[in-house]
Design an enzyme around this catalytic site. Sequence first.
Site: not given
Length: 152
Positions: A112, A128
């Site tokens: 991330d 995402d």
Amino acid sequence: MVVYYVVAAVLLLLDQLTKYIVVQNIPLYDVKEFIPGILSWMYIRNTGAAWSILEGQMWFFYIITTIVVVAIVYIMQKYAKGNWLFSLGLALILAGALGNFVDRLRLGYVVDMVRLEFINFPIFNMADISLSIGVALVIIYVLLDEKNKKLS
């Protein structure tokens, strides 16, 4: 229908490319300011889902993602033909699911990197974003479809 699989493949490649660039250029947990006070890049390793829920439960993510991918492909083939909004939404969901699945299989965690500075929100990635936009498009499709059925 093939065009939507191409869209999913391109988004999957972009997701993996952005993760590769971040891992190669930002040390783990380091923050690189992008738009001051709004957006920065921060490389983290997520072994769970949003807000690290179900952290370390990789077997759960493997099973769920496999089911989701099979279901998405089935729905795209059976029901989404001829509706660009539904097909695009499903393609984005497919790309997002596969983007994080590749990380989990290859690395044992998800990379991330996108950090919003103005709100307490989980750090996220391109997969995402694809998932979120895809779900929103599918919801819009369902709402519009229901409205059209009521008007008919």
